[in-house]
Scaffold this motif. Sequence first.
Motif, PDB file in Angstrom:
ATOM      1  N   ALA A 168       0.831  -1.191   0.000  1.00  5.78           N
ATOM      2  CA  ALA A 168       0.000   0.000   0.000  1.00  5.78           C
ATOM      3  C   ALA A 168       0.872   1.249   0.000  1.00  5.78           C
ATOM      4  CB  ALA A 168      -0.923  -0.015   1.222  1.00  5.78           C
ATOM      5  N   ARG A 169       1.907   1.243   0.832  1.00  3.99           N
ATOM      6  CA  ARG A 169       2.722   2.450   0.930  1.00  3.99           C
ATOM      7  C   ARG A 169       3.504   2.726  -0.343  1.00  3.99           C
ATOM      8  NH1 ARG A 169       5.708   2.651   6.660  1.00  3.99           N
ATOM      9  NH2 ARG A 169       6.629   4.513   5.736  1.00  3.99           N
ATOM     10  N   LEU A 170       3.917   1.643  -1.017  1.00  5.57           N
ATOM     11  CA  LEU A 170       4.704   1.834  -2.240  1.00  5.57           C
ATOM     12  C   LEU A 170       3.834   1.821  -3.490  1.00  5.57           C
ATOM     13  CD1 LEU A 170       7.780  -0.456  -1.479  1.00  5.57           C
ATOM     14  CD2 LEU A 170       7.458   1.943  -0.952  1.00  5.57           C
ATOM     15  N   ARG A 171       2.527   1.679  -3.301  1.00  5.78           N
ATOM     16  CA  ARG A 171       1.573   1.607  -4.424  1.00  5.78           C
ATOM     17  C   ARG A 171       2.000   0.538  -5.422  1.00  5.78           C
ATOM     18  NH1 ARG A 171       1.400   7.934  -5.552  1.00  5.78           N
ATOM     19  NH2 ARG A 171       1.291   8.558  -3.378  1.00  5.78           N
ATOM     20  N   LEU A 172       2.182  -0.638  -4.904  1.00  3.02           N
ATOM     21  CA  LEU A 172       2.588  -1.780  -5.725  1.00  3.02           C
ATOM     22  C   LEU A 172       1.392  -2.248  -6.551  1.00  3.02           C
ATOM     23  CD1 LEU A 172       5.049  -3.803  -5.979  1.00  3.02           C
ATOM     24  CD2 LEU A 172       3.771  -5.267  -4.428  1.00  3.02           C
ATOM     25  N   LYS A 173       1.648  -2.479  -7.862  1.00  2.00           N
ATOM     26  CA  LYS A 173       0.591  -3.022  -8.720  1.00  2.00           C
ATOM     27  C   LYS A 173       0.835  -4.519  -8.882  1.00  2.00           C
ATOM     28  CE  LYS A 173      -0.110   1.155 -11.351  1.00  2.00           C
ATOM     29  NZ  LYS A 173       0.763   1.868 -12.263  1.00  2.00           N
ATOM     30  N   PHE A 174      -0.095  -5.323  -8.416  1.00  6.39           N
ATOM     31  CA  PHE A 174       0.120  -6.771  -8.481  1.00  6.39           C
ATOM     32  C   PHE A 174      -1.217  -7.490  -8.487  1.00  6.39           C
ATOM     33  CE2 PHE A 174      -0.914  -7.910  -4.065  1.00  6.39           C
ATOM     34  CZ  PHE A 174      -1.016  -6.656  -3.521  1.00  6.39           C
ATOM     35  N   GLY A 175      -1.186  -8.791  -8.748  1.00 11.22           N
ATOM     36  CA  GLY A 175      -2.405  -9.602  -8.738  1.00 11.22           C
ATOM     37  C   GLY A 175      -2.666 -10.101  -7.335  1.00 11.22           C
ATOM     38  N   ARG A 176      -1.947 -11.142  -6.927  1.00 12.02           N
ATOM     39  CA  ARG A 176      -2.072 -11.678  -5.572  1.00 12.02           C
ATOM     40  C   ARG A 176      -0.696 -11.707  -4.923  1.00 12.02           C
ATOM     41  NH1 ARG A 176      -4.302 -17.214  -7.137  1.00 12.02           N
ATOM     42  NH2 ARG A 176      -2.824 -16.635  -8.726  1.00 12.02           N
ATOM     43  N   PHE A 177      -0.680 -11.714  -3.610  1.00 12.26           N
ATOM     44  CA  PHE A 177       0.608 -11.761  -2.915  1.00 12.26           C
ATOM     45  C   PHE A 177       1.340 -13.059  -3.209  1.00 12.26           C
ATOM     46  CE2 PHE A 177      -1.192  -8.539   0.057  1.00 12.26           C
ATOM     47  CZ  PHE A 177      -0.262  -7.574  -0.243  1.00 12.26           C
ATOM     48  N   SER A 178       0.573 -14.094  -3.556  1.00 14.64           N
ATOM     49  CA  SER A 178       1.220 -15.390  -3.788  1.00 14.64           C
ATOM     50  C   SER A 178       1.800 -15.490  -5.199  1.00 14.64           C
ATOM     51  CB  SER A 178       0.213 -16.511  -3.536  1.00 14.64           C
ATOM     52  OG  SER A 178      -0.932 -16.295  -4.322  1.00 14.64           O
ATOM     53  N   ASP A 179       1.580 -14.467  -6.029  1.00 15.86           N
ATOM     54  CA  ASP A 179       2.164 -14.502  -7.376  1.00 15.86           C
ATOM     55  C   ASP A 179       3.680 -14.415  -7.289  1.00 15.86           C
ATOM     56  OD1 ASP A 179      -0.322 -14.596  -8.443  1.00 15.86           O
ATOM     57  OD2 ASP A 179      -0.420 -12.474  -8.990  1.00 15.86           O
ATOM     58  N   ALA A 180       4.335 -15.077  -8.242  1.00 15.99           N
ATOM     59  CA  ALA A 180       5.797 -14.991  -8.279  1.00 15.99           C
ATOM     60  C   ALA A 180       6.209 -13.584  -8.680  1.00 15.99           C
ATOM     61  CB  ALA A 180       6.352 -15.997  -9.269  1.00 15.99           C
ATOM     62  N   VAL A 181       7.332 -13.134  -8.134  1.00 17.08           N
ATOM     63  CA  VAL A 181       7.803 -11.779  -8.404  1.00 17.08           C
ATOM     64  C   VAL A 181       8.070 -11.569  -9.890  1.00 17.08           C
ATOM     65  CG1 VAL A 181       9.821 -10.318  -8.083  1.00 17.08           C
ATOM     66  CG2 VAL A 181       8.671 -11.262  -6.124  1.00 17.08           C
ATOM     67  N   LEU A 182       8.440 -12.655 -10.592  1.00 16.07           N
ATOM     68  CA  LEU A 182       8.786 -12.472 -11.994  1.00 16.07           C
ATOM     69  C   LEU A 182       7.595 -12.057 -12.844  1.00 16.07           C
ATOM     70  CD1 LEU A 182       7.819 -15.261 -13.691  1.00 16.07           C
ATOM     71  CD2 LEU A 182       9.738 -16.185 -12.454  1.00 16.07           C
ATOM     72  N   THR A 183       6.358 -12.162 -12.298  1.00 13.85           N
ATOM     73  CA  THR A 183       5.200 -11.731 -13.066  1.00 13.85           C
ATOM     74  C   THR A 183       5.026 -10.214 -13.032  1.00 13.85           C
ATOM     75  OG1 THR A 183       3.732 -11.952 -11.159  1.00 13.85           O
ATOM     76  CG2 THR A 183       3.971 -13.888 -12.559  1.00 13.85           C
ATOM     77  N   LEU A 184       5.768  -9.546 -12.164  1.00 11.64           N
ATOM     78  CA  LEU A 184       5.615  -8.099 -12.040  1.00 11.64           C
ATOM     79  C   LEU A 184       6.443  -7.368 -13.098  1.00 11.64           C
ATOM     80  CD1 LEU A 184       5.944  -7.690  -8.158  1.00 11.64           C
ATOM     81  CD2 LEU A 184       3.859  -7.776  -9.517  1.00 11.64           C
ATOM     82  N   SER A 185       6.068  -6.111 -13.369  1.00 14.53           N
ATOM     83  CA  SER A 185       6.878  -5.284 -14.264  1.00 14.53           C
ATOM     84  C   SER A 185       8.146  -4.863 -13.529  1.00 14.53           C
ATOM     85  CB  SER A 185       6.086  -4.055 -14.676  1.00 14.53           C
ATOM     86  OG  SER A 185       5.936  -3.195 -13.572  1.00 14.53           O
ATOM     87  N   GLY A 186       9.124  -4.362 -14.282  1.00 12.13           N
ATOM     88  CA  GLY A 186      10.406  -3.967 -13.690  1.00 12.13           C
ATOM     89  C   GLY A 186      10.249  -2.979 -12.548  1.00 12.13           C
ATOM     90  N   GLY A 187       9.371  -1.991 -12.738  1.00 16.91           N
ATOM     91  CA  GLY A 187       9.180  -0.969 -11.712  1.00 16.91           C
ATOM     92  C   GLY A 187       8.607  -1.555 -10.442  1.00 16.91           C
ATOM     93  N   ASN A 188       7.666  -2.467 -10.608  1.00 15.24           N
ATOM     94  CA  ASN A 188       7.048  -3.067  -9.431  1.00 15.24           C
ATOM     95  C   ASN A 188       7.973  -4.056  -8.737  1.00 15.24           C
ATOM     96  OD1 ASN A 188       4.357  -1.899  -9.049  1.00 15.24           O
ATOM     97  ND2 ASN A 188       4.031  -2.613 -11.140  1.00 15.24           N
ATOM     98  N   GLN A 189       8.835  -4.701  -9.530  1.00 13.77           N
ATOM     99  CA  GLN A 189       9.854  -5.551  -8.912  1.00 13.77           C
ATOM    100  C   GLN A 189      10.753  -4.709  -8.019  1.00 13.77           C
ATOM    101  OE1 GLN A 189      11.975  -7.589 -12.001  1.00 13.77           O
ATOM    102  NE2 GLN A 189      10.212  -8.823 -12.585  1.00 13.77           N
ATOM    103  N   GLN A 190      11.120  -3.530  -8.528  1.00 11.01           N
ATOM    104  CA  GLN A 190      11.996  -2.659  -7.757  1.00 11.01           C
ATOM    105  C   GLN A 190      11.303  -2.250  -6.456  1.00 11.01           C
ATOM    106  OE1 GLN A 190      14.927  -2.206  -7.287  1.00 11.01           O
ATOM    107  NE2 GLN A 190      15.761  -0.403  -8.285  1.00 11.01           N
ATOM    108  N   LYS A 191       9.977  -2.050  -6.517  1.00 13.52           N
ATOM    109  CA  LYS A 191       9.248  -1.688  -5.302  1.00 13.52           C
ATOM    110  C   LYS A 191       9.292  -2.828  -4.288  1.00 13.52           C
ATOM    111  CE  LYS A 191       5.961   1.481  -7.415  1.00 13.52           C
ATOM    112  NZ  LYS A 191       4.521   1.658  -7.703  1.00 13.52           N
ATOM    113  N   VAL A 192       9.251  -4.059  -4.771  1.00 15.63           N
ATOM    114  CA  VAL A 192       9.318  -5.193  -3.843  1.00 15.63           C
ATOM    115  C   VAL A 192      10.690  -5.229  -3.155  1.00 15.63           C
ATOM    116  CG1 VAL A 192       9.211  -7.706  -3.620  1.00 15.63           C
ATOM    117  CG2 VAL A 192       7.621  -6.537  -5.133  1.00 15.63           C
ATOM    118  N   VAL A 193      11.750  -4.946  -3.945  1.00 15.43           N
ATOM    119  CA  VAL A 193      13.079  -4.907  -3.327  1.00 15.43           C
ATOM    120  C   VAL A 193      13.128  -3.807  -2.268  1.00 15.43           C
ATOM    121  CG1 VAL A 193      15.552  -4.788  -3.728  1.00 15.43           C
ATOM    122  CG2 VAL A 193      14.064  -5.596  -5.532  1.00 15.43           C
ATOM    123  N   LEU A 194      12.548  -2.659  -2.625  1.00 20.34           N
ATOM    124  CA  LEU A 194      12.516  -1.554  -1.657  1.00 20.34           C
ATOM    125  C   LEU A 194      11.759  -1.973  -0.395  1.00 20.34           C
ATOM    126  CD1 LEU A 194      11.945   1.653  -3.807  1.00 20.34           C
ATOM    127  CD2 LEU A 194      13.814   1.207  -2.230  1.00 20.34           C
TER     128      LEU A 194
END
Lengths: 345, 523
Positions: free
Chosen positions: B403-429
């Motif tokens: 919520a704080r990083l405004r991550l765009k995703f499907g479900r929390f259980s989705d693999a990180v590789l399904t995210l776009s580059g920007g959203n992957q970076q948010k997960v690292v953050l």
Amino acid sequence: MSVIDQPLTTTPARTSFITKILRFRELAIVVAILLVFAATYFKNTSFASTASLQQLLSGPSIVILLAVGETLVIVTRNVDLSVGSVLGLSAYLVGDLFVHYPHMPVVLALFIGLLIGMVCGVVNGVIVAYARMPALVVTLGMLYIIRGIDAIIVNGVQILPSQIPQSFINLGAGAVLGIPYLFLIAVGTVAIVGYSMRTFRPARDFYAIGSNPEAAVLAGVRVQRRVFSAFAISGALAGLGGALWLAEFATVASTAGSGYELNVVAAVVVGGVAIFGGSGTVLGAALGALLLNTIDQALVAAGVSSFWNQAVAGFLLLVAIAFDRYVSVGAEKILRVEGAHRGNA
Amino acid sequence: MERVETPDEAAPPNGSDSKRTPDVAPVLVVDGATKFFGPVKALIDGSITLYPGEAHALLGENGAGKSTLVKILAGVYTADGGHITLEGQPVRFANPIAAREAGISVIYQEPTLFPDLTIAENIFMGRHPLRSAKRIDRSEMMKRAEEVFARLGVPLAPGRLARGLSVADQQIVEIAKAISFNATIIIMDEPTAALTEVEVLRLFDVVATLRSEGAAVMFISHRLEEVFAMCQRVTIMRDGAFVKTAPIADITIDDVIFAMVGRDIVSLYGDHTRTPGLNVLEVKHLTREGVFTDISFDVRAGEIVALAGLVGAGRTEVARGIFGIDKVDAGSVTIGGLKLKSGSPLQAMNAGIGFVPEDRRQQGLVMQMAIDRNASLASIRSLSHFGLIRKASERKLAAEWAARLRLKFGRFSDAVLTLSGGNQQKVVLAKWLARQPRLLIIDEPTRGIDIGTKSEVHRLLGELVDQGIAVLMISSEMPEVLGVADRILVLHEGRLAAEFSREEANEASIMRAAAGQMKVSAS
């Protein structure tokens, strides 16, 4: 501003030493074989007797044959663990055919053995390449399935030497100009497959697939077809190996060739074929088999307990894998250090 | 969705902008290409027209459909609808070989080389020169590879293995491959993402050579400065559909950004003045033999310090030395008064350093693992109870940061590789921020991320420092360095070459220092 004049690439010619090491690899195995031989000879001169030498050549021949096929599979970043079982099944079925048709020509027997193996390889290939299941699990399953089928067919009845025609047994025991037939067959296979692996486009695809599967797809390599054919060839060579096993030992039980797959994989890895695919040669794998067998027989000749044999083989395996790690990590490390000096060039 | 072509976009080249579009027939016309993956509309209206001898930029945010369009042209995907016309003939590529044989070469963002094969074989894979009996002619292959490198003016040895080549060299090999096909259309998907400015300039030269030989170059990049420096025309996509095509001279960067995001970004980099607090990080005389020498600087709470310099200047290495990944030979790192032991990332983490590496895929994330598990990786200890991880706490942590990083995703259980580059970076953050670090080291924070998400990452960094975190940022993108940092340190060949305040810094002075044309300024 001299920035623009800076060289774009700092990849120096001398880093090709990695390439040199890889070529050096096969030479190193030859040297190791000679060293083991020489050391054993000084301890026990009968190690150089004709019979002993012939045994040194014919002993590893079947493993060499299987290692050639296994190399193709491992180069594509797969593994075939079913080769030992395929060998056992083929050996028994060909033997059983001799029981029923004692006058079957030798060449036909070899060909049937090869076909039996190829059928098993095709099953492996279809499941791995087209159903996209991991080779390790698929071929482990096939190892048990084929061994089970083998046990059902054999049903406790062994093939005995008396049931095998002499002409076929001669193939296993005979020699021309002192060189065992089995070894000639192995050398011929290594030569043909080894040459092909260097020389023909479809064979280069194997290396491409193992080196970078995604890039292989993008380069238009027919990945599925190639992986499939690698398994088919591996199976076929294991089947041929089964027929030769029958010729060599003339007796086949349901346990024939069990555990063989590990010898084969060990030979391939010691021979410098990267376990994660992409590099290695058929010649290296064959030399690996030769080395392991030479050590095996050297320990016997030197009167060392055969238990040591396995420990030594295991140690060599670790050395080989450590070497591969060194080569791949070393290459990147060298470049990293050189990258830091970029601009001094 | 229907596209209304305005005359300007579809005008033949002898129209109003004949000065800029070549006065010849287009080599490639893509009209209304569509691609669906199940219910997902990856491409609704892919349209672009390429003329021989032009460099044509294809722009759009991540998810705008650029990659899908490229993959259709590369024969990796087949279009579900629309028309592709190549040199006047309708075409449809069943596989990558068909596209290649038709004269389309694609250079992907991630170089697709075979590390175990020689450079020459990488270039000629699957189409090696042959002699009699279909045997590969190796000497001919080496000769042709050398010819290609001579044309490019690059001294690469064709007999060397591709393993260990720098990204820039790998890209050169990819370009050599494209040239050796005699491709009429060369598509470059973010070729400059991993290149330094010097290498980018070289690439520009190579593109100019290709154009002068009559090839059409399609250039995908998030770096608009490069697009404006190199391309003649630009096509913009948004949400899987064509937006507009325009000659570069008739369009401004603001127009492009507006067309890409469909809204006005007031400024890519918000203006800010910050008052930094106490020193969080003190680096004194840090030295790693042969890599960097005598590096001393401070980072204070509530400021962003940028480490600039050419690739190979030792920026990442300094960061790794601070975080303890590599052992240093001399000097000290002090965080909040606590002197760190060299070579202990665990101690650095416990002291409050977060490290977001350059290579998200390799070092920042476990790509196959779920989003929530990636986010909680660095905080496992605080989430576990008698050694067992509580899934609920893990979810809670992930939800909070999503919520704080405004991550765009499907479900929390989705693999990180399904995210776009920007959203992957948010997960690292999220992974590092969940540990509430005092100092965040972030290496190339927006590499390969689209403009919209880029500014969000920058905004996030701004928020973090406003909350009192210190940030040490490594960046190769000049606008990012100038726009985001409060102070800028420039490295040259492993030494600190200059330090600039936000007010003093400009592109020219940083480049001069990075190129070693300046001694440390007395600031």
